[in-house]
Design an enzyme around this catalytic site. Sequence first.
Site, PDB file in Angstrom:
ATOM      1  N   GLU A 201     -28.141  44.084  -3.338  1.00 33.15           N
ATOM      2  CA  GLU A 201     -28.044  44.558  -4.716  1.00 33.15           C
ATOM      3  C   GLU A 201     -28.779  43.591  -5.651  1.00 33.15           C
ATOM      4  OE1 GLU A 201     -23.926  45.313  -5.583  1.00 33.15           O
ATOM      5  OE2 GLU A 201     -24.212  44.998  -7.713  1.00 33.15           O
TER       6      GLU A 201
ATOM      7  N   CYS B 184     -31.437  39.318 -11.665  1.00 33.52           N
ATOM      8  CA  CYS B 184     -30.394  38.605 -10.925  1.00 33.52           C
ATOM      9  C   CYS B 184     -30.548  38.974  -9.455  1.00 33.52           C
ATOM     10  CB  CYS B 184     -29.024  39.032 -11.467  1.00 33.52           C
ATOM     11  SG  CYS B 184     -27.643  38.372 -10.537  1.00 33.52           S
TER      12      CYS B 184
ATOM     13  N   CYS C 213     -21.509  36.922   2.006  1.00 33.18           N
ATOM     14  CA  CYS C 213     -21.374  35.503   1.646  1.00 33.18           C
ATOM     15  C   CYS C 213     -20.193  34.947   2.422  1.00 33.18           C
ATOM     16  CB  CYS C 213     -21.115  35.386   0.143  1.00 33.18           C
ATOM     17  SG  CYS C 213     -20.963  33.687  -0.463  1.00 33.18           S
TER      18      CYS C 213
ATOM     19  N   CYS D 113     -14.770  33.153  -2.159  1.00 33.23           N
ATOM     20  CA  CYS D 113     -14.103  33.163  -3.473  1.00 33.23           C
ATOM     21  C   CYS D 113     -13.232  34.419  -3.599  1.00 33.23           C
ATOM     22  CB  CYS D 113     -15.131  33.113  -4.602  1.00 33.23           C
ATOM     23  SG  CYS D 113     -16.139  31.631  -4.587  1.00 33.23           S
TER      24      CYS D 113
ATOM     25  N   CYS E 295     -14.320  37.584  -5.784  1.00 34.88           N
ATOM     26  CA  CYS E 295     -15.703  38.060  -5.656  1.00 34.88           C
ATOM     27  C   CYS E 295     -15.830  39.130  -4.580  1.00 34.88           C
ATOM     28  CB  CYS E 295     -16.604  36.870  -5.326  1.00 34.88           C
ATOM     29  SG  CYS E 295     -18.319  37.318  -5.050  1.00 34.88           S
TER      30      CYS E 295
ATOM     31  N   CYS F 272     -21.040  42.021  -9.729  1.00 34.83           N
ATOM     32  CA  CYS F 272     -20.822  41.068  -8.644  1.00 34.83           C
ATOM     33  C   CYS F 272     -20.621  41.706  -7.269  1.00 34.83           C
ATOM     34  CB  CYS F 272     -19.639  40.152  -8.958  1.00 34.83           C
ATOM     35  SG  CYS F 272     -19.764  39.364 -10.558  1.00 34.83           S
TER      36      CYS F 272
END
Length: 343
Positions: free
Chosen positions: A94, A107, A114, A118, A121, A335
């Site tokens: 994305e 961005c 990932c 977190c 997220c 996000c």
Amino acid sequence: MTENKVALKNFTEDELKDFLKSIGEKTFRGSQIFTWLYKGAKTFDDMNNIPKSLREKLEKVSYIGNLKTKLVLKSKVDKTKKYLFLLDDDNIIETVMMEYEDRVTVCISNQVGCRMGCKFCASTIDGLIRHLEPWEILDQILKIQEDTNKRVSNLVLMGSGEPLDNFENTKKFLKLVNDKNGLNIGYRHITLSTCGVVPKMYELADLQIPINLALSLHSPFDEERVKIMPVAKAYKVNDIIDACKYYIKKTNRRVTFEYSLIKGVNDSPKEAEEIVRLLKGMLCHVNLIPINKVEERDFERPDKTFIYKFRDILEKNKIPATVRISMGSDIGGACGQLRRKHK
Ligand code: SAH
């Protein structure tokens, strides 16, 4: 099939010339091909000043590297656009484009998923699938420029992934994107965001390339931070601040602290006051971002009064702080959430 072939967009112009030389060709062909890559060539046959025999030879040993655009969403509330790109192995990433009066910021994503974990997220929910190669990071920008006919002037490495966990490819990407004959995006127009991988922060500082550093703080207290950011088990806030100070010393660049405000978790005056103590006298800025709701997660935004009280404590103590309202809120959330919906 791209197996055992090299991606030409992973090369700088000089490297491409060397590559051509290594396969027994003249180096000026390297410059010609480099130009084609940035003019948006999709196949070797698009390169009409390259002899057919060389095109066939290239086809056997290399590939151009093109992301496929799967979906583009346009915000109705601002000029934000979200792109979903399909990779050669069918993974999806994305990318977000934000248009302002004086600049176009993109961005970009750095990894598929990932592994930093977190808790607030969306990118990290299924862990890390794989690193992106330099050309896969770069091509997000090329495809957006092609689609919009606009020059991308600014970059933030704040999409999916942890850039310092994909450090080699990120370093190469930074070199590519800064290439005068390539996209020529100035280092001062690039911001790299990290959750605080301390040893790599020092390595980045030692490169002395003047990119901006953003640090995802989200709590000034280790015991609180670790509850929302597992990476805090490995790296303490004090060590992160030391690494930021080293970064400032080496690069002379201001560090931005990202602080996602979560109701009842990290939004009280106690945290604001500790941030003041930590950052006093530093060349820095704090971005306060009311958390974006992620479906799978249980976090809420604080009420407005809490948000502005938090900011006022920082400002009164001479820590520059801005409340950031996220853009493109109507197009699939922020996000990494859009990617998840399309998996
Ligand atoms: N891995 C890097 C960059 C990617 S995330 C990092 O951690 O900095 C970019 C920023 O968005 C980080 O500050 C991250 O903590 C924040 N973020 C992630 N999910 C969020 C959410 N749901 N709401 C608000 N900010 C979020």
